[in-house]
Design a protein around this motif. Structure first.
Motif, PDB file in Angstrom:
ATOM      1  N   LEU A   1       0.836  -1.198   0.000  1.00 53.99           N
ATOM      2  CA  LEU A   1       0.000   0.000   0.000  1.00 53.99           C
ATOM      3  C   LEU A   1       0.873   1.251   0.000  1.00 53.99           C
ATOM      4  O   LEU A   1       0.622   2.198  -0.757  1.00 53.99           O
ATOM      5  N   GLU A   2       1.902   1.256   0.828  1.00 55.19           N
ATOM      6  CA  GLU A   2       2.822   2.394   0.854  1.00 55.19           C
ATOM      7  C   GLU A   2       3.582   2.503  -0.462  1.00 55.19           C
ATOM      8  O   GLU A   2       3.838   3.614  -0.952  1.00 55.19           O
ATOM      9  N   ARG A   3       3.967   1.365  -1.027  1.00 55.84           N
ATOM     10  CA  ARG A   3       4.706   1.376  -2.292  1.00 55.84           C
ATOM     11  C   ARG A   3       3.891   1.973  -3.425  1.00 55.84           C
ATOM     12  O   ARG A   3       4.448   2.486  -4.401  1.00 55.84           O
ATOM     13  N   GLU A   4       2.582   1.893  -3.343  1.00 51.92           N
ATOM     14  CA  GLU A   4       1.731   2.496  -4.355  1.00 51.92           C
ATOM     15  C   GLU A   4       1.449   3.965  -4.060  1.00 51.92           C
ATOM     16  O   GLU A   4       1.324   4.776  -4.988  1.00 51.92           O
ATOM     17  N   ALA A   5       1.363   4.317  -2.782  1.00 52.06           N
ATOM     18  CA  ALA A   5       0.996   5.686  -2.415  1.00 52.06           C
ATOM     19  C   ALA A   5       2.162   6.662  -2.553  1.00 52.06           C
ATOM     20  O   ALA A   5       1.991   7.786  -3.063  1.00 52.06           O
ATOM     21  N   LEU A   6       3.348   6.283  -2.110  1.00 53.02           N
ATOM     22  CA  LEU A   6       4.468   7.217  -2.071  1.00 53.02           C
ATOM     23  C   LEU A   6       4.946   7.659  -3.453  1.00 53.02           C
ATOM     24  O   LEU A   6       5.333   8.833  -3.618  1.00 53.02           O
ATOM     25  N   PRO A   7       4.944   6.801  -4.485  1.00 54.04           N
ATOM     26  CA  PRO A   7       5.285   7.306  -5.819  1.00 54.04           C
ATOM     27  C   PRO A   7       4.329   8.383  -6.317  1.00 54.04           C
ATOM     28  O   PRO A   7       4.741   9.296  -7.057  1.00 54.04           O
ATOM     29  N   VAL A   8       3.055   8.305  -5.942  1.00 52.35           N
ATOM     30  CA  VAL A   8       2.109   9.359  -6.318  1.00 52.35           C
ATOM     31  C   VAL A   8       2.529  10.667  -5.656  1.00 52.35           C
ATOM     32  O   VAL A   8       2.491  11.743  -6.275  1.00 52.35           O
ATOM     33  N   HIS A   9       2.945  10.584  -4.398  1.00 52.52           N
ATOM     34  CA  HIS A   9       3.445  11.771  -3.696  1.00 52.52           C
ATOM     35  C   HIS A   9       4.626  12.372  -4.439  1.00 52.52           C
ATOM     36  O   HIS A   9       4.699  13.605  -4.636  1.00 52.52           O
ATOM     37  N   GLU A  10       5.573  11.541  -4.863  1.00 51.24           N
ATOM     38  CA  GLU A  10       6.765  12.043  -5.549  1.00 51.24           C
ATOM     39  C   GLU A  10       6.393  12.697  -6.872  1.00 51.24           C
ATOM     40  O   GLU A  10       6.934  13.759  -7.227  1.00 51.24           O
ATOM     41  N   LEU A  11       5.490  12.080  -7.619  1.00 51.57           N
ATOM     42  CA  LEU A  11       5.067  12.653  -8.899  1.00 51.57           C
ATOM     43  C   LEU A  11       4.384  13.999  -8.705  1.00 51.57           C
ATOM     44  O   LEU A  11       4.644  14.959  -9.452  1.00 51.57           O
ATOM     45  N   LEU A  12       3.513  14.096  -7.712  1.00 53.14           N
ATOM     46  CA  LEU A  12       2.833  15.363  -7.448  1.00 53.14           C
ATOM     47  C   LEU A  12       3.817  16.417  -6.958  1.00 53.14           C
ATOM     48  O   LEU A  12       3.725  17.595  -7.336  1.00 53.14           O
TER      49      LEU A  12
ATOM     50  N   ALA B   1       0.893  11.291 -12.141  1.00 56.60           N
ATOM     51  CA  ALA B   1       0.230  10.955 -10.884  1.00 56.60           C
ATOM     52  C   ALA B   1      -1.171  10.424 -11.142  1.00 56.60           C
ATOM     53  O   ALA B   1      -1.624   9.481 -10.472  1.00 56.60           O
ATOM     54  N   ARG B   2      -1.867  11.014 -12.118  1.00 58.37           N
ATOM     55  CA  ARG B   2      -3.213  10.534 -12.451  1.00 58.37           C
ATOM     56  C   ARG B   2      -3.186   9.087 -12.931  1.00 58.37           C
ATOM     57  O   ARG B   2      -4.105   8.310 -12.649  1.00 58.37           O
ATOM     58  N   GLN B   3      -2.136   8.735 -13.665  1.00 55.97           N
ATOM     59  CA  GLN B   3      -2.007   7.364 -14.153  1.00 55.97           C
ATOM     60  C   GLN B   3      -1.603   6.407 -13.025  1.00 55.97           C
ATOM     61  O   GLN B   3      -2.171   5.329 -12.883  1.00 55.97           O
ATOM     62  N   ARG B   4      -0.612   6.808 -12.219  1.00 56.54           N
ATOM     63  CA  ARG B   4      -0.085   5.919 -11.186  1.00 56.54           C
ATOM     64  C   ARG B   4      -1.116   5.611 -10.109  1.00 56.54           C
ATOM     65  O   ARG B   4      -1.171   4.505  -9.565  1.00 56.54           O
ATOM     66  N   ILE B   5      -1.966   6.575  -9.801  1.00 54.99           N
ATOM     67  CA  ILE B   5      -2.912   6.405  -8.700  1.00 54.99           C
ATOM     68  C   ILE B   5      -3.999   5.387  -9.034  1.00 54.99           C
ATOM     69  O   ILE B   5      -4.685   4.889  -8.133  1.00 54.99           O
TER      70      ILE B   5
END
Length: 312
Positions: A91-102, A110-114
């Motif tokens: 769950l963290e591995r999916e959430a934190l990359p969105v943070h980095e992209l934003l 970020a829209r794609q990764r989320i």
């Protein structure tokens, strides 16, 4: 510490260290099995949907029951099922990359990764809405993918873990309020609500405990009262309280209108803080991890004490 308690502890440690298996994940295998069963059993009726739930879950729960009676260590069996069912690290591995992209201004990325994290329509969401989606997903999935595994593992061992994970997966697959699944997915959705009711309340209490440890009892009380009040505004009886608890713990506002394809869902206002910002994603990930540790401690302690009482 008895075998079940130690198994939960080892399984949690394996999830934190390794995350989900990259290949041959048991949950993915169950999803393939469920799709095959759906093709054979589908009809737009609640009766067929109930049969679908029984047919898809019974063999795997039975396998878990048999596994607990194998000559192999019960500790290792419980640890393996716990690791397979938990999703905290992933769950963290999916959430934190969105943070980095934003954070880097990569809005479209970020829209794609989320999309691997949420089911809502993200094509037109701006950064604050994407951040809100991540924070809400972290809160809800902490209950579904972490707390529920530990709670049902403590209550019923490996069979409880498997039953919950199977039903939760079925809910994600067919529990939608769409024309196809309105009736067929009814049983999976209702059973998932039942199985997640207690874990959601445990998550709420654990969130209050985390806040209380840092900010005092008045802050913990505010989480409890605010989440109990605001959670009722959410259409989900379990996601509402845990998302509201996260909102009060983080001092932000969650909820509101959420779009799923051509359907708009009003989740109500959860929390009375400021709007969510990108930096709140990391704070929410930290909170999720802390809440998971509190639930783990409670589950292991309750299991160990229960085993001790049974031996008397």
């Amino acid at each position: 510490m008895n075998a079940r308690a130690l198994g939960l502890l080892l399984g949690y440690g394996a999830d934190r260290l390794l995350g989900d298996p990259q290949r041959g994940h048991p949950v993915a295998g169950f999803g393939t099995w469920a799709l095959a069963c759906e093709r054979q059993l589908y009809a737009p009726s609640r009766t067929r949907g109930t049969c679908f739930v029984v047919v898809t879950t019974a063999p795997w729960v039975g396998l878990a029951v048999l596994a607990t009676h194998l000559p192999a260590s019960r500790t290792l069996v419980t640890a393996a099922f716990t690791w397979a069912a938990l999703g905290g690290r992933s769950l963290e591995r999916e959430a934190l990359p969105v943070h980095e992209l934003l954070f880097e201004g990569e809005l479209e990325g970020a829209r794609q990764r989320i999309r691997s994290l949420v089911g809502r329509d993200t094509s037109a969401l701006e950064a604050p809405d994407l951040a809100r989606a991540v924070v809400e997903s972290l809160a809800e999935n902490q209950s579904d993918a972490v707390a529920a595994t530990l709670v049902w593992g403590a209550l019923a061992g490996s069979p409880g873990i498997v039953l919950h994970r199977c039903v939760n997966t079925l809910d994600a697959m067919v529990g939608h309020r769409s024309e196809r699944y309105a009736d067929f997915g009814w049983a999976a959705a209702r059973l998932d609500d039942v199985l997640n009711w207690l874990p959601a309340r445990v998550s709420l209490l654990a969130t209050a405990a985390v806040v209380g440890a840092t900010d005092g009892t008045s802050a913990a009380r505010r989480v409890l009262t605010g989440a109990s009040r605001d959670g009722a505004r959410h259409p989900s009886p379990n996601a509402g309280p845990v998302e509201a608890a996260a909102a009060y713990a983080l001092g932000v506002q969650l909820g509101g209108l959420t779009t799923y394809g051509d359907r708009v869902e009003d989740r109500g206002q959860l929390g009375d803080g400021r709007p969510v910002s990108v930096r709140d994603i990391r704070r929410a990930a930290t909170l999720t991890r802390q809440v998971g540790l509190v639930v783990l401690g409670a589950a292991v302690t309750a299991t160990a004490m229960g085993g001790r009482l049974r031996r008397r």
